[in-house]
Design an enzyme around this catalytic site. Structure first.
Site, short mmCIF file in Angstrom:
data_model
loop_
_atom_site.label_atom_id
_atom_site.label_comp_id
_atom_site.label_asym_id
_atom_site.label_seq_id
_atom_site.Cartn_x
_atom_site.Cartn_y
_atom_site.Cartn_z
CG HIS A 176 33.92 -105.74 147.32
ND1 HIS A 176 34.07 -107.04 147.96
CD2 HIS A 176 33.70 -104.95 148.60
CE1 HIS A 176 34.04 -107.04 149.21
NE2 HIS A 176 33.98 -106.01 149.70
CG ASP A 219 33.61 -102.13 154.74
OD1 ASP A 219 33.87 -101.13 155.33
OD2 ASP A 219 34.49 -103.00 154.67
CG HIS A 266 35.93 -100.84 150.83
ND1 HIS A 266 36.63 -101.79 151.65
CD2 HIS A 266 34.59 -101.96 150.56
CE1 HIS A 266 36.19 -102.83 152.01
NE2 HIS A 266 34.99 -103.24 151.33
CG HIS A 317 29.02 -104.97 155.10
ND1 HIS A 317 28.99 -105.68 156.16
CD2 HIS A 317 30.10 -105.07 154.05
CE1 HIS A 317 30.33 -106.27 155.93
NE2 HIS A 317 30.91 -105.90 154.80
#
Length: 244
Positions: free
Chosen positions: A112, A57, A108, A203
């Protein structure tokens, strides 16, 4: 609230705010691993028993993602990278190289952020924008969507479906985003709950994590892959995982 004569307000405007808020956030309870695995195995990323889906991610990041691509080449493993739209626009060459090396690129979100307040219009716009950035950069339509922090609200679920994306979270993680993460802790945490048919969350950047934490993940990667193979499990992207 007043309305013009003969003008009917939209149905959602008549719903009490508390009900709207509950409808927005209650689906995010799927963040809870036990609930997700028991009741929503497909959302958890449960796939065929002899396979583990490897996912990363928060990228792309020109400082770290290429290091992961090199490591995966050495391991002869392909993975799924869940990318942020704003990062795709900033670093398209990293995304194109990811695809050139045989990896899968998924969505994604655009940025964020945490979706505490309902904003279905924004959700739809930003998920569609991120999917378009991936498609225009890679020449391929993305298949998967994972919301930031794994918080799948009703608005983001609807936004993903509208964009033709399938939401998927994970069955195991490595807590590799923390300042305390070490290669040993990342490997032990990842393998402790990882089973055949599972999807592992890692990640490939520290853009929204503790500075430098990606080094621990990179160092732990060979050991994680070796542990899977020693257990007789194949490792690859979600596209090969055959989630139900």
């Amino acid at each position: 609230m007043s309305h013009r004569p003969g003008h009917r307000p939209p149905a959602w405007a008549l719903v009490p705010p508390a009900v709207l808020a509950a409808a927005h956030i209650v689906p995010a309870a799927t963040w809870l691993p036990g609930l997700r695995l028991r009741c929503f195995p497909s959302l958890a990323g449960t796939g065929r028993p002899g396979h583990v889906a490897l996912t990363f991610d928060d990228g792309p990041d020109p400082a770290s993602t290429p290091r992961f691509l090199d490591a995966l080449d050495r391991l002869d493993v392909r993975a799924t990278f869940f990318v942020l739209g704003e990062q795709v626009v900033r670093h398209p060459e990293v995304v194109r190289e990811t695809v050139r090396r045989g990896h899968e690129v998924a969505v994604h979100g655009w940025s964020h952020d945490r979706p505490w307040l309902p904003s279905p219009v924004r959700d739809r716009r930003e998920v569609a924008r991120a999917a378009a950035a991936v498609r225009e950069t890679t020449g391929r339509s993305p298949r998967w969507y994972r919301p930031p922090y794994g918080i799948l609200t009703s608005g983001r679920w609807a936004a993903a479906r509208s964009a033709g994306l399938r939401p998927v979270l994970w069955t195991a993680w490595a807590r590799d985003w923390t300042a305390e993460a070490t290669p040993a802790s990342v490997r032990s945490t990842a393998t402790a709950s990882l089973r055949g048919g599972g999807t592992l969350l890692l990640h490939d950047t520290d853009l929204v994590s503790a500075p430098g934490c990606w080094h621990a993940t990179l160092a732990a990667l060979p050991g994680i892959v070796a542990a899977c193979r020693e257990a007789g499990l194949g490792v690859g992207p979600l596209a090969e995982h055959a989630t139900s």
